[in-house]
Design a protein around this motif. Sequence first.
Motif, PDB file in Angstrom:
ATOM      1  N   PHE A   1       1.470   2.471  -3.316  1.00 55.49           N
ATOM      2  CA  PHE A   1       0.181   1.884  -3.676  1.00 55.49           C
ATOM      3  C   PHE A   1      -0.640   1.516  -2.450  1.00 55.49           C
ATOM      4  O   PHE A   1      -1.854   1.701  -2.434  1.00 55.49           O
ATOM      5  CB  PHE A   1       0.357   0.704  -4.627  1.00 55.49           C
ATOM      6  CG  PHE A   1       0.648   1.164  -6.024  1.00 55.49           C
ATOM      7  CD1 PHE A   1      -0.308   1.842  -6.767  1.00 55.49           C
ATOM      8  CD2 PHE A   1       1.887   0.962  -6.587  1.00 55.49           C
ATOM      9  CE1 PHE A   1      -0.042   2.300  -8.042  1.00 55.49           C
ATOM     10  CE2 PHE A   1       2.171   1.416  -7.866  1.00 55.49           C
ATOM     11  CZ  PHE A   1       1.206   2.090  -8.595  1.00 55.49           C
ATOM     12  N   LYS A   2       0.005   1.020  -1.415  1.00 58.01           N
ATOM     13  CA  LYS A   2      -0.727   0.719  -0.188  1.00 58.01           C
ATOM     14  C   LYS A   2      -1.341   1.988   0.397  1.00 58.01           C
ATOM     15  O   LYS A   2      -2.496   1.983   0.842  1.00 58.01           O
ATOM     16  CB  LYS A   2       0.196   0.058   0.835  1.00 58.01           C
ATOM     17  CG  LYS A   2       0.554  -1.366   0.505  1.00 58.01           C
ATOM     18  CD  LYS A   2       1.513  -1.933   1.550  1.00 58.01           C
ATOM     19  CE  LYS A   2       1.895  -3.361   1.240  1.00 58.01           C
ATOM     20  NZ  LYS A   2       2.831  -3.909   2.251  1.00 58.01           N
ATOM     21  N   LEU A   3      -0.564   3.065   0.404  1.00 56.84           N
ATOM     22  CA  LEU A   3      -1.074   4.331   0.948  1.00 56.84           C
ATOM     23  C   LEU A   3      -2.199   4.891   0.091  1.00 56.84           C
ATOM     24  O   LEU A   3      -3.217   5.362   0.616  1.00 56.84           O
ATOM     25  CB  LEU A   3       0.061   5.346   1.083  1.00 56.84           C
ATOM     26  CG  LEU A   3       1.056   5.064   2.202  1.00 56.84           C
ATOM     27  CD1 LEU A   3       2.309   5.909   2.030  1.00 56.84           C
ATOM     28  CD2 LEU A   3       0.413   5.319   3.561  1.00 56.84           C
ATOM     29  N   LEU A   4      -2.043   4.867  -1.232  1.00 57.84           N
ATOM     30  CA  LEU A   4      -3.096   5.379  -2.117  1.00 57.84           C
ATOM     31  C   LEU A   4      -4.409   4.637  -1.882  1.00 57.84           C
ATOM     32  O   LEU A   4      -5.468   5.260  -1.774  1.00 57.84           O
ATOM     33  CB  LEU A   4      -2.683   5.260  -3.585  1.00 57.84           C
ATOM     34  CG  LEU A   4      -1.659   6.261  -4.097  1.00 57.84           C
ATOM     35  CD1 LEU A   4      -1.221   5.894  -5.519  1.00 57.84           C
ATOM     36  CD2 LEU A   4      -2.196   7.681  -4.055  1.00 57.84           C
ATOM     37  N   VAL A   5      -4.345   3.320  -1.806  1.00 58.38           N
ATOM     38  CA  VAL A   5      -5.564   2.528  -1.607  1.00 58.38           C
ATOM     39  C   VAL A   5      -6.184   2.830  -0.244  1.00 58.38           C
ATOM     40  O   VAL A   5      -7.397   3.047  -0.131  1.00 58.38           O
ATOM     41  CB  VAL A   5      -5.277   1.013  -1.769  1.00 58.38           C
ATOM     42  CG1 VAL A   5      -6.466   0.176  -1.321  1.00 58.38           C
ATOM     43  CG2 VAL A   5      -4.916   0.697  -3.212  1.00 58.38           C
TER      44      VAL A   5
ATOM     45  N   ALA B   1      -7.466  13.773  10.794  1.00 63.18           N
ATOM     46  CA  ALA B   1      -7.180  13.343  12.164  1.00 63.18           C
ATOM     47  C   ALA B   1      -6.866  11.844  12.224  1.00 63.18           C
ATOM     48  O   ALA B   1      -6.093  11.406  13.081  1.00 63.18           O
ATOM     49  CB  ALA B   1      -8.355  13.675  13.077  1.00 63.18           C
ATOM     50  N   GLU B   2      -7.431  11.059  11.314  1.00 69.51           N
ATOM     51  CA  GLU B   2      -7.209   9.609  11.308  1.00 69.51           C
ATOM     52  C   GLU B   2      -5.929   9.191  10.592  1.00 69.51           C
ATOM     53  O   GLU B   2      -5.379   8.128  10.882  1.00 69.51           O
ATOM     54  CB  GLU B   2      -8.385   8.895  10.637  1.00 69.51           C
ATOM     55  CG  GLU B   2      -9.616   8.820  11.473  1.00 69.51           C
ATOM     56  CD  GLU B   2     -10.673   7.911  10.848  1.00 69.51           C
ATOM     57  OE1 GLU B   2     -10.339   7.115   9.933  1.00 69.51           O
ATOM     58  OE2 GLU B   2     -11.826   8.000  11.284  1.00 69.51           O
ATOM     59  N   LEU B   3      -5.459  10.008   9.647  1.00 64.49           N
ATOM     60  CA  LEU B   3      -4.331   9.590   8.819  1.00 64.49           C
ATOM     61  C   LEU B   3      -3.050   9.285   9.593  1.00 64.49           C
ATOM     62  O   LEU B   3      -2.340   8.340   9.233  1.00 64.49           O
ATOM     63  CB  LEU B   3      -4.073  10.624   7.725  1.00 64.49           C
ATOM     64  CG  LEU B   3      -5.125  10.650   6.616  1.00 64.49           C
ATOM     65  CD1 LEU B   3      -4.836  11.750   5.615  1.00 64.49           C
ATOM     66  CD2 LEU B   3      -5.231   9.308   5.915  1.00 64.49           C
ATOM     67  N   PRO B   4      -2.699  10.024  10.656  1.00 64.75           N
ATOM     68  CA  PRO B   4      -1.470   9.680  11.373  1.00 64.75           C
ATOM     69  C   PRO B   4      -1.450   8.274  11.968  1.00 64.75           C
ATOM     70  O   PRO B   4      -0.384   7.699  12.165  1.00 64.75           O
ATOM     71  CB  PRO B   4      -1.384  10.751  12.463  1.00 64.75           C
ATOM     72  CG  PRO B   4      -2.112  11.922  11.890  1.00 64.75           C
ATOM     73  CD  PRO B   4      -3.258  11.312  11.114  1.00 64.75           C
ATOM     74  N   SER B   5      -2.593   7.690  12.237  1.00 60.66           N
ATOM     75  CA  SER B   5      -2.611   6.298  12.712  1.00 60.66           C
ATOM     76  C   SER B   5      -2.875   5.323  11.551  1.00 60.66           C
ATOM     77  O   SER B   5      -2.374   4.197  11.554  1.00 60.66           O
ATOM     78  CB  SER B   5      -3.619   6.105  13.825  1.00 60.66           C
ATOM     79  OG  SER B   5      -4.921   6.387  13.382  1.00 60.66           O
ATOM     80  N   LEU B   6      -3.646   5.729  10.553  1.00 61.13           N
ATOM     81  CA  LEU B   6      -3.960   4.854   9.420  1.00 61.13           C
ATOM     82  C   LEU B   6      -2.733   4.561   8.564  1.00 61.13           C
ATOM     83  O   LEU B   6      -2.494   3.403   8.189  1.00 61.13           O
ATOM     84  CB  LEU B   6      -5.054   5.490   8.543  1.00 61.13           C
ATOM     85  CG  LEU B   6      -5.395   4.765   7.250  1.00 61.13           C
ATOM     86  CD1 LEU B   6      -6.110   3.457   7.555  1.00 61.13           C
ATOM     87  CD2 LEU B   6      -6.243   5.645   6.354  1.00 61.13           C
ATOM     88  N   CYS B   7      -1.940   5.577   8.259  1.00 63.08           N
ATOM     89  CA  CYS B   7      -0.812   5.390   7.329  1.00 63.08           C
ATOM     90  C   CYS B   7       0.216   4.383   7.843  1.00 63.08           C
ATOM     91  O   CYS B   7       0.574   3.467   7.107  1.00 63.08           O
ATOM     92  CB  CYS B   7      -0.183   6.743   7.004  1.00 63.08           C
ATOM     93  SG  CYS B   7      -1.253   7.800   6.009  1.00 63.08           S
ATOM     94  N   PRO B   8       0.698   4.500   9.084  1.00 68.15           N
ATOM     95  CA  PRO B   8       1.686   3.501   9.531  1.00 68.15           C
ATOM     96  C   PRO B   8       1.109   2.090   9.600  1.00 68.15           C
ATOM     97  O   PRO B   8       1.799   1.126   9.286  1.00 68.15           O
ATOM     98  CB  PRO B   8       2.117   3.978  10.916  1.00 68.15           C
ATOM     99  CG  PRO B   8       1.470   5.279  11.158  1.00 68.15           C
ATOM    100  CD  PRO B   8       0.517   5.562  10.043  1.00 68.15           C
ATOM    101  N   LYS B   9      -0.155   1.958   9.977  1.00 68.51           N
ATOM    102  CA  LYS B   9      -0.784   0.627  10.025  1.00 68.51           C
ATOM    103  C   LYS B   9      -0.835   0.018   8.625  1.00 68.51           C
ATOM    104  O   LYS B   9      -0.783  -1.203   8.463  1.00 68.51           O
ATOM    105  CB  LYS B   9      -2.210   0.721  10.564  1.00 68.51           C
ATOM    106  CG  LYS B   9      -2.295   0.955  12.044  1.00 68.51           C
ATOM    107  CD  LYS B   9      -3.756   1.050  12.450  1.00 68.51           C
ATOM    108  CE  LYS B   9      -3.915   1.656  13.813  1.00 68.51           C
ATOM    109  NZ  LYS B   9      -5.301   1.935  14.144  1.00 68.51           N
TER     110      LYS B   9
END
Length: 163
Positions: free
Chosen positions: A77-81, A152-160
């Motif tokens: 759910f965190k990732l989907l949002v 390009a942003e997802l590799p840093s957005l997802c772990p955060k």
Amino acid sequence: MSIFDILLKSPANERSSAPQSDCPLCSTDGGELIWRGAFWRVVAVNDANYPGYLRLIVNRHVAEFSELAAPEQQQLFKLLVAIETRMRELINPDKINIASLGNHVPHQHWHIIPRWKDDPCFPDSIWTAPHKPSPAADVLAQRQQAAAMLFAELPSLCPKTIY
């Protein structure tokens, strides 16, 4: 908590989450891999009419949402949002469809699909027959550029988002 802690505390009669040889999401990434975490991975789906189309796929073989461990559900759910929010900001679709069907591939995965009123199937599902032509090439190219920025942003957005 690691995935091993979660799995070792599972009830004895729980279905196996071992990779299945006949499951395409166990044997392949399921698309162009953008990010992989401990529980989930994000892949791009190459569909010219839907730039930015993503799948969020659990890394172990699980068919149903209720079979996910609580930390996997929370991360989902965190990732989907987070993904939907950033998709709205960068790609600016008219609507975003989030779907989990699993009828053809019973491995827990979620489709995150940007939709525009001028796409070939709108307002129907992308899995229906198109009833109008694709948008102009320049419109699709502009959307593809925005999708590339998202990817390009997802590799840093997802772990955060989850750690």
